[in-house]
Design a protein around this motif. Structure first.
Motif, PDB file in Angstrom:
ATOM      1  N   GLN A  43      -8.724  -3.327   1.056  1.00  0.00           N
ATOM      2  CA  GLN A  43     -10.116  -2.178   1.414  1.00  0.00           C
ATOM      3  C   GLN A  43     -10.954  -1.948   0.382  1.00  0.00           C
ATOM      4  OE1 GLN A  43      -9.653  -1.412   4.805  1.00  0.00           O
ATOM      5  NE2 GLN A  43      -8.344  -2.775   4.736  1.00  0.00           N
ATOM      6  N   ARG A  80      -6.800  -2.995  -4.780  1.00  0.00           N
ATOM      7  CA  ARG A  80      -8.248  -3.106  -4.082  1.00  0.00           C
ATOM      8  C   ARG A  80      -8.675  -4.075  -4.813  1.00  0.00           C
ATOM      9  NH1 ARG A  80     -12.247  -1.934  -7.665  1.00  0.00           N
ATOM     10  NH2 ARG A  80     -12.032  -0.696  -9.347  1.00  0.00           N
ATOM     11  N   ASP A  99     -14.336  -5.215  -9.054  1.00  0.00           N
ATOM     12  CA  ASP A  99     -15.788  -4.956  -9.038  1.00  0.00           C
ATOM     13  C   ASP A  99     -16.547  -6.316  -8.988  1.00  0.00           C
ATOM     14  OD1 ASP A  99     -15.195  -2.431  -8.789  1.00  0.00           O
ATOM     15  OD2 ASP A  99     -15.495  -1.944 -10.893  1.00  0.00           O
ATOM     16  N   ASP A 126     -11.532   0.662  -1.352  1.00  0.00           N
ATOM     17  CA  ASP A 126     -10.799   1.509  -2.298  1.00  0.00           C
ATOM     18  C   ASP A 126      -9.572   1.139  -2.270  1.00  0.00           C
ATOM     19  OD1 ASP A 126     -13.304   3.054  -2.917  1.00  0.00           O
ATOM     20  OD2 ASP A 126     -12.999   3.993  -0.869  1.00  0.00           O
TER      21      ASP A 126
END
Length: 197
Positions: free
Chosen positions: A145, A115, A118, A147
Motif C-alpha cells: 500500500q 511500504r 519513495d 502507506d
C-alpha cells in the motif's frame, strides 16, 4: 610506593582497562541471529536498530535509514534476476536454535509492516518462513500500500528433526524489471496454538 597511593592507582588502571575493553562495542548495531533470549516466546518483535539483524544475501541492498522521530527503518532494494528462489539466499533473518525449538510444532503468525520505497518503489513484496530441510511456507505475495501496512500469514512450523539448526524468515520486494525497493518498520512472530506434538 605507599599503600595510600598504590591501591587507588591500581583501581584507576583496572577501570581504564575495563573501559578500553568495552569501547569497541559501544554504538555497534545489533547483528547475528534473532533469538528470544529465553524470554516469553509468544511474541518476538524486530524493530528499530534490531532490523539490522537482516542478512542481505545475494545481490540485495539492505541498510537502516532514519524514519520519523529518528526511529530506524529497514530499506531493501533488489535488482531483477539477481536472487535465487531459496529463502536463505536473499534478504533474510536467521532465527536462532532457541526459536526453532520454541516454534517447532506451533502455528506462527508472521507479520511484516512495510511500504514501497519513495524511489523505485515495489508494488508487491514476498515473505517466506523456512524451517530448513523440513520445509517452508512457500513465498507469500502481498500487494504493498502507499502507506505502511501490516501483512501477515500463518505457518505451521514442522517438528524439528535431528540436530538443532536455524530457521529463516525471508522478505524481499517483487522485482518484475530493473530494481524495486521497499521499507520495513517491523517484523513480528506470534506463537499461536500447537498444531503437532
Amino acid at each position: 610506593m605507599k599503600d595510600k597511593f598504590f591501591f587507588p592507582l591500581a583501581l584507576l588502571v583496572a577501570a581504564a582497562m575495563v573501559g578500553v575493553a568495552i569501547l569497541p562495542g559501544v554504538g555497534r548495531l545489533p547483528s547475528g541471529a534473532v533469538t528470544g533470549d529465553g524470554k516469553d516466546y509468544s511474541e518476538i518483535t524486530l524493530s528499530g536498530v534490531y532490523l539490522n539483524k537482516i542478512v542481505a544475501g545475494g545481490d540485495a541492498t539492505t541498510r537502516l535509514i532514519d524514519g520519523p522521530g529518528g526511529r530506524k527503518q529497514l530499506y531493501l532494494e533488489v535488482e531483477a534476476g539477481t536472487l535465487d528462489d531459496a529463502p536463505e539466499l536473499g534478504p533474510h533473518f536467521r532465527l536462532a536454535a532457541d526459536i526453532e525449538v520454541q516454534f517447532s510444532g506451533y502455528t506462527i503468525r508472521c507479520t511484516v509492516r512495510a511500504r514501497p520505497a519513495d524511489t523505485h518503489g515495489a508494488l508487491q513484496m514476498q515473505a517466506n518462513y523456512s524451517a530448513g530441510r523440513v520445509g517452508d511456507s512457500g513465498w507469500q505475495v502481498f500487494d504493498l500500500q502507499p502507506d505502511f501496512a501490516d501483512f501477515s500469514f500463518d505457518y505451521d512450523v514442522p517438528l524439528a528433526e535431528g540436530d538443532q539448526g536455524v530457521d529463516y524468515f525471508a522478505i524481499r520486494p517483487v522485482v518484475p524489471e530493473k530494481s524495486r525497493a521497499m521499507i520495513v518498520t517491523e517484523v513480528k512472530f506470534e506463537r499461536l496454538g500447537r498444531w503437532a506434538e
